[in-house]
Scaffold this motif. Structure first.
Motif, short mmCIF file in Angstrom:
data_model
loop_
_atom_site.label_atom_id
_atom_site.label_comp_id
_atom_site.label_asym_id
_atom_site.label_seq_id
_atom_site.Cartn_x
_atom_site.Cartn_y
_atom_site.Cartn_z
N LEU A 533 12.72 -25.12 47.92
CA LEU A 533 11.54 -24.80 47.12
C LEU A 533 10.78 -26.09 46.82
O LEU A 533 11.37 -27.06 46.35
CB LEU A 533 11.95 -24.12 45.82
CG LEU A 533 10.81 -23.60 44.94
CD1 LEU A 533 10.11 -22.42 45.62
CD2 LEU A 533 11.35 -23.18 43.57
N LYS A 534 9.48 -26.10 47.08
CA LYS A 534 8.67 -27.29 46.84
C LYS A 534 8.61 -27.60 45.34
O LYS A 534 8.55 -26.69 44.51
CB LYS A 534 7.26 -27.09 47.41
CG LYS A 534 7.23 -26.97 48.93
CD LYS A 534 5.83 -26.71 49.42
CE LYS A 534 5.75 -26.81 50.93
NZ LYS A 534 6.61 -25.85 51.63
N ASP A 535 8.58 -28.89 45.02
CA ASP A 535 8.59 -29.31 43.63
C ASP A 535 7.43 -28.73 42.81
O ASP A 535 7.63 -28.27 41.68
CB ASP A 535 8.59 -30.84 43.53
CG ASP A 535 9.94 -31.43 43.93
OD1 ASP A 535 10.94 -30.69 43.88
OD2 ASP A 535 9.99 -32.62 44.29
N PRO A 536 6.17 -28.72 43.34
CA PRO A 536 5.09 -28.13 42.54
C PRO A 536 5.32 -26.65 42.24
O PRO A 536 4.98 -26.18 41.15
CB PRO A 536 3.84 -28.32 43.43
CG PRO A 536 4.17 -29.48 44.30
CD PRO A 536 5.64 -29.35 44.57
N VAL A 537 5.93 -25.92 43.18
CA VAL A 537 6.20 -24.50 42.94
C VAL A 537 7.34 -24.35 41.93
O VAL A 537 7.30 -23.47 41.06
CB VAL A 537 6.55 -23.79 44.26
CG1 VAL A 537 6.76 -22.29 44.02
CG2 VAL A 537 5.47 -24.00 45.30
N LYS A 538 8.33 -25.24 42.01
CA LYS A 538 9.41 -25.22 41.02
C LYS A 538 8.86 -25.52 39.62
O LYS A 538 9.29 -24.91 38.63
CB LYS A 538 10.49 -26.24 41.40
CG LYS A 538 11.71 -26.18 40.49
CD LYS A 538 12.78 -27.17 40.95
CE LYS A 538 13.98 -27.12 40.01
NZ LYS A 538 15.03 -28.10 40.42
N ASP A 539 7.90 -26.44 39.55
CA ASP A 539 7.27 -26.73 38.26
C ASP A 539 6.58 -25.48 37.72
O ASP A 539 6.59 -25.22 36.51
CB ASP A 539 6.26 -27.86 38.41
CG ASP A 539 6.92 -29.19 38.74
OD1 ASP A 539 8.13 -29.33 38.51
OD2 ASP A 539 6.21 -30.09 39.25
#
Length: 587
Positions: A533-539
């Protein structure tokens, strides 16, 4: 003190740099090479000979007097030479947008040519304003609303409409019908009544343009055809309709006076034309920038287009664009810089000031041939053929756009074309591809089980991939598919890993659905975890509170690490093919 004294110099340099950015033509002039001059002069004169008949023909296609086509050619040449970022593009009337202008102004103005000209100028003012606003807002991405299949079908529809309108003029008879089907039926029924002398001029003109375009593209076929037809009229006096008297003199400055009753009916047309103008110009601008080894700021291109349309609206013109027929003429004639456009504008100004007396003898059939040839050039048969071979859905979109323009009219056809493009994007995101992943002997990573039936799955573990962002339109599709994959697993599951690399976004609706899936799995004793999961999406998920509910430790950097964690936690008997070959699984 020295530093303070340098402040005015720095401010002056900054102001000069900004001015040169806004006026690329001036920047080119500062580094102009003398060796370019003879090329630009020759190209400008050749271009003028091509622009005169084409400008008049496209003005008539737009339902306007022929001379207004010359006004709409001259002014943009000057403005784009100053503001245009490309050194070679040529702006002016365009065969693709002329039918939109006609469809916008004729229903409002009727047969009053004065009102048509006023409305067309107002339309150019609106288009120019929209383009300038879009330039400052950097809205160039809006051109992506027209996908290539839809644009291909739309332009073919435009071509079909244009050809049906112009064939009677080419053959010397008239058709009294307002709608497309009526015009088509009238065209067929009128064929026995064609005029012999007009046909004898029109068909050879069309043949000359098409043959020279294919066999000798460096020869200006339009000039040869129109010049030959005019010479034939002078020598033979065949009794055919000619262009008639063309007003002499440069265009007057006329400030459009918009009233609500005038501009409100034009809003949809202005939006459609602005989108098409920039879409076409962007494609050609990028193509020539790549060819010349340049980089062109598309927002700056948008601003130059807007400035050209605003300026032409003040001098009796109408909306203009860049054309794939004028620019290659300038290139083939040896154009090096924007000076080519200025030379062509000066020559055209001389024609308007002193030479319009020669234009009244141009046969109308010759101009009809110019328009029909331009229409034929809009039909990309090879693209239709390729779409049919490689993508039936895209081929269907092209045919639908073509049909919409041909049967419902140009303006409605534009709306249909844009709607089809947007629908195609939504449909792909609405029902994206998904896969259950498995380990395949001899292949690194994890792969689609449907494509590799021999793949092995870890007992009690499901690897699921959904190839799209999660948003309100596809969230329920995601839930249905992951639940179906769990039901089809065939053995009890302990954990489901979502291979989330394709998920570039999750909106609030999709987040709620994800939480519902997590709760449903928890009731069954199944854990939900994520990998890649990409970090911006996890954020984003953290803002929704989902990271805490799922568990911060349930997000893995790779699918491989998620599999290893599961195997170790549940002490699963699992031997990977790379372990058997003595390799170490990469995580």
């Amino acid at each position: 003190m020295a530093a303070a004294g340098n402040e005015p110099d720095r401010a002056h340099r900054s102001l000069r740099s900004r001015a040169l950015y806004l006026l690329p033509g001036v920047a080119t002039g500062r580094r102009y090479r003398r060796a370019w001059l003879r090329h630009d002069l020759a190209a400008g004169l050749v271009l003028t000979a091509f622009l005169v008949p084409q400008g008049m023909a496209y003005a008539e296609l737009a339902g306007l007097p022929a001379v207004n086509g010359l006004y709409a050619t001259l002014v943009p040449l000057v403005i784009y030479a100053l503001f245009g970022p490309s050194r070679i593009l040529v702006l002016g009337p365009d065969s693709a947008i002329a039918p939109l202008i006609a469809a916008a102004v004729i229903p409002v103005a009727g047969i009053d040519f004065g009102s048509r000209v006023a409305l067309a100028s107002l339309l150019a003012l609106m288009v120019g304003t929209l383009l300038v606003i879009a330039s400052f807002a950097r809205l160039g991405f809006l051109t992506d609303l027209l996908s290539k299949p839809v644009r291909t079908g739309y332009l073919a529809g435009i071509a079909f409409v244009v050809i049906v309108q112009q064939v009677p003029r080419l053959l010397g008879y008239s058709v009294d019908a307002a709608d497309f089907l009526g015009k088509f039926v009238g065209l067929v029924r009128g064929l026995p009544n064609l005029d012999g002398p007009t046909t004898a001029i029109g068909l050879p003109c069309l043949a000359a343009i098409l043959v020279l375009r294919r066999r000798a593209p460096r020869i200006p076929g339009v000039l040869v055809a129109v010049g030959g037809a005019t010479l034939a009229f002078v020598l033979l006096h065949p009794g055919v309709k000619t262009l008639g008297q063309v007003p002499e003199g440069l265009p007057d400055f006329i400030l459009p006076h918009p009233h609500a009753a005038d501009w409100l009916p034009l809003v949809a047309s202005a939006l459609a034309i602005a989108l098409l103008v920039f879409a076409d110009t962007t494609v050609l601008s990028r193509s020539y920038a790549s060819k010349l080894g340049e980089r062109v700021d598309q927002s700056q291109e948008l601003g130059a287009l807007g400035a050209a349309n605003l300026a032409t609206s003040l001098f009796g013109g109408f909306p203009i664009s860049v054309s794939s027929s004028r620019t290659p003429v300038a290139e083939a004639a040896g154009a090096r810089t924007q000076l080519t456009g200025l030379v062509a504008a000066a020559a055209l100004g001389l024609v308007l000031a002193f030479g319009t007396g020669f234009l009244h003898i141009v046969p109308q059939a010759a101009l009809a041939a110019v328009v029909i040839a331009a229409g034929i050039g809009l039909v990309e048969v090879a693209v239709f053929r390729r779409l049919r071979q490689v993508s039936r859905p895209d081929f269907g979109l092209a045919i639908a756009a073509f049909t919409g323009v041909a049967l419902l009219g140009v303006l409605r056809g534009v709306g249909i074309a844009i709607a089809l493009s947007v629908f195609a994007v939504l449909e792909r995101a609405w029902h994206p591809y998904h896969a259950v992943l498995a380990r395949v002997a001899g292949l690194k990573g994890y792969h689609d089980l449907a494509r590799h039936p021999q793949g092995r799955q870890v007992p009690g573990l499901l690897l699921f991939r959904f190839d799209a962002p999660l948003f309100f339109a596809n969230a329920n599709v995601f839930r249905d598919r992951i639940l179906r994959a769990v039901a089809d697993a065939g053995s009890p599951l302990h954990r489901v890993v979502i291979a989330a690399e394709p998920m570039t976004d999750v909106d609030t609706t999709a987040a709620d659905i994800l939480d519902d899936v997590r709760i449903d799995f928890a009731r069954r004793g199944i854990e939900l975890v994520f990998a890649e999961l990409k970090d911006p999406v996890k954020d984003t998920l953290a803002r929704y509170g989902l990271v805490d509910r799922i568990g911060p430790g349930r997000f893995y950097p790779t699918v491989g690490s998620a599999v290893h964690a599961y195997v170790n936690e549940y002490r699963i008997e699992w031997r990977d093919w790379e372990d058997e070959s003595g390799a170490t699984e990469s995580t």
